[in-house]
Scaffold this motif. Structure first.
Motif, PDB file in Angstrom:
ATOM      1  N   GLY A   2       0.806  -1.208   0.000  1.00 40.61           N
ATOM      2  CA  GLY A   2       0.000   0.000   0.000  1.00 40.61           C
ATOM      3  C   GLY A   2       0.839   1.258   0.000  1.00 40.61           C
ATOM      4  O   GLY A   2       2.058   1.192  -0.008  1.00 40.61           O
ATOM      5  N   PRO A   3       0.194   2.368  -0.026  1.00 36.92           N
ATOM      6  CA  PRO A   3      -1.250   2.573   0.117  1.00 36.92           C
ATOM      7  C   PRO A   3      -2.013   2.162  -1.141  1.00 36.92           C
ATOM      8  O   PRO A   3      -1.443   2.061  -2.219  1.00 36.92           O
ATOM      9  N   PHE A   4      -3.303   1.928  -0.951  1.00 37.56           N
ATOM     10  CA  PHE A   4      -4.169   1.501  -2.042  1.00 37.56           C
ATOM     11  C   PHE A   4      -5.301   2.498  -2.234  1.00 37.56           C
ATOM     12  O   PHE A   4      -5.903   2.945  -1.263  1.00 37.56           O
ATOM     13  N   GLU A  38     -16.063  17.594   4.934  1.00 42.51           N
ATOM     14  CA  GLU A  38     -16.060  16.211   5.428  1.00 42.51           C
ATOM     15  C   GLU A  38     -14.819  15.464   4.948  1.00 42.51           C
ATOM     16  O   GLU A  38     -14.203  14.711   5.711  1.00 42.51           O
ATOM     17  N   ARG A  39     -14.428  15.690   3.702  1.00 37.31           N
ATOM     18  CA  ARG A  39     -13.227  15.038   3.175  1.00 37.31           C
ATOM     19  C   ARG A  39     -11.973  15.554   3.878  1.00 37.31           C
ATOM     20  O   ARG A  39     -11.045  14.784   4.142  1.00 37.31           O
ATOM     21  N   LEU A  40     -11.947  16.829   4.205  1.00 38.66           N
ATOM     22  CA  LEU A  40     -10.825  17.382   4.960  1.00 38.66           C
ATOM     23  C   LEU A  40     -10.705  16.667   6.303  1.00 38.66           C
ATOM     24  O   LEU A  40      -9.610  16.280   6.714  1.00 38.66           O
ATOM     25  N   GLN A  41     -11.819  16.488   6.981  1.00 38.93           N
ATOM     26  CA  GLN A  41     -11.813  15.781   8.267  1.00 38.93           C
ATOM     27  C   GLN A  41     -11.347  14.332   8.107  1.00 38.93           C
ATOM     28  O   GLN A  41     -10.591  13.821   8.938  1.00 38.93           O
ATOM     29  N   MET A  47      -5.719   9.787   7.243  1.00 35.29           N
ATOM     30  CA  MET A  47      -4.755   9.691   6.146  1.00 35.29           C
ATOM     31  C   MET A  47      -3.476  10.474   6.443  1.00 35.29           C
ATOM     32  O   MET A  47      -3.194  11.496   5.814  1.00 35.29           O
ATOM     33  N   PRO A  48      -2.648   9.970   7.361  1.00 35.96           N
ATOM     34  CA  PRO A  48      -1.393  10.674   7.644  1.00 35.96           C
ATOM     35  C   PRO A  48      -0.448  10.589   6.447  1.00 35.96           C
ATOM     36  O   PRO A  48      -0.548   9.674   5.625  1.00 35.96           O
ATOM     37  N   LEU A  49       0.456  11.539   6.342  1.00 32.25           N
ATOM     38  CA  LEU A  49       1.407  11.528   5.230  1.00 32.25           C
ATOM     39  C   LEU A  49       2.426  10.402   5.372  1.00 32.25           C
ATOM     40  O   LEU A  49       2.973   9.919   4.390  1.00 32.25           O
ATOM     41  N   VAL A  57      -7.366   1.414   3.061  1.00 39.30           N
ATOM     42  CA  VAL A  57      -7.628   1.364   1.629  1.00 39.30           C
ATOM     43  C   VAL A  57      -8.622   2.490   1.362  1.00 39.30           C
ATOM     44  O   VAL A  57      -9.687   2.543   1.975  1.00 39.30           O
ATOM     45  N   ILE A  58      -8.283   3.407   0.486  1.00 42.96           N
ATOM     46  CA  ILE A  58      -9.143   4.552   0.196  1.00 42.96           C
ATOM     47  C   ILE A  58     -10.065   4.181  -0.959  1.00 42.96           C
ATOM     48  O   ILE A  58      -9.602   3.810  -2.038  1.00 42.96           O
TER      49      ILE A  58
END
Length: 77
Positions: A2-4, A38-41, A47-49, A57-58
């Motif tokens: 991953g990431p996936f 909501e996506r920012l949250q 989703m850490p760098l 899995v996104i």
């Protein structure tokens, strides 16, 4: 490892998350959809760098991936 990133039609996103949870319960799946805020949250919380084994899995739609390409492009998918 991953990431996936899974980009799929909007109508199938929840099914993708369900199937990942069903067939690979050791992997976390994140439905990456919603309003801009909501996506920012979701990014801040899930989703850490720094990618670790717990990175989810996104699962998102093509449209959202294009809207957020500036953020999503920071990862080596």
């Amino acid at each position: 490892h991953g990431p996936f990133l899974i980009c799929a039609p909007l109508s199938t996103l929840s099914n993708w998350v369900s199937e990942i949870n069903r067939w690979v319960p050791s992997m976390n799946a994140l439905l990456y959809h919603g309003t801009k805020e909501e996506r920012l949250q979701l990014r801040m919380k899930n989703m850490p760098l720094n990618i670790t084994l717990s990175f989810p899995v996104i699962v998102t739609s093509y449209e959202v991936a294009m809207f957020d390409r500036r953020f999503l492009s920071k990862y080596k998918w």
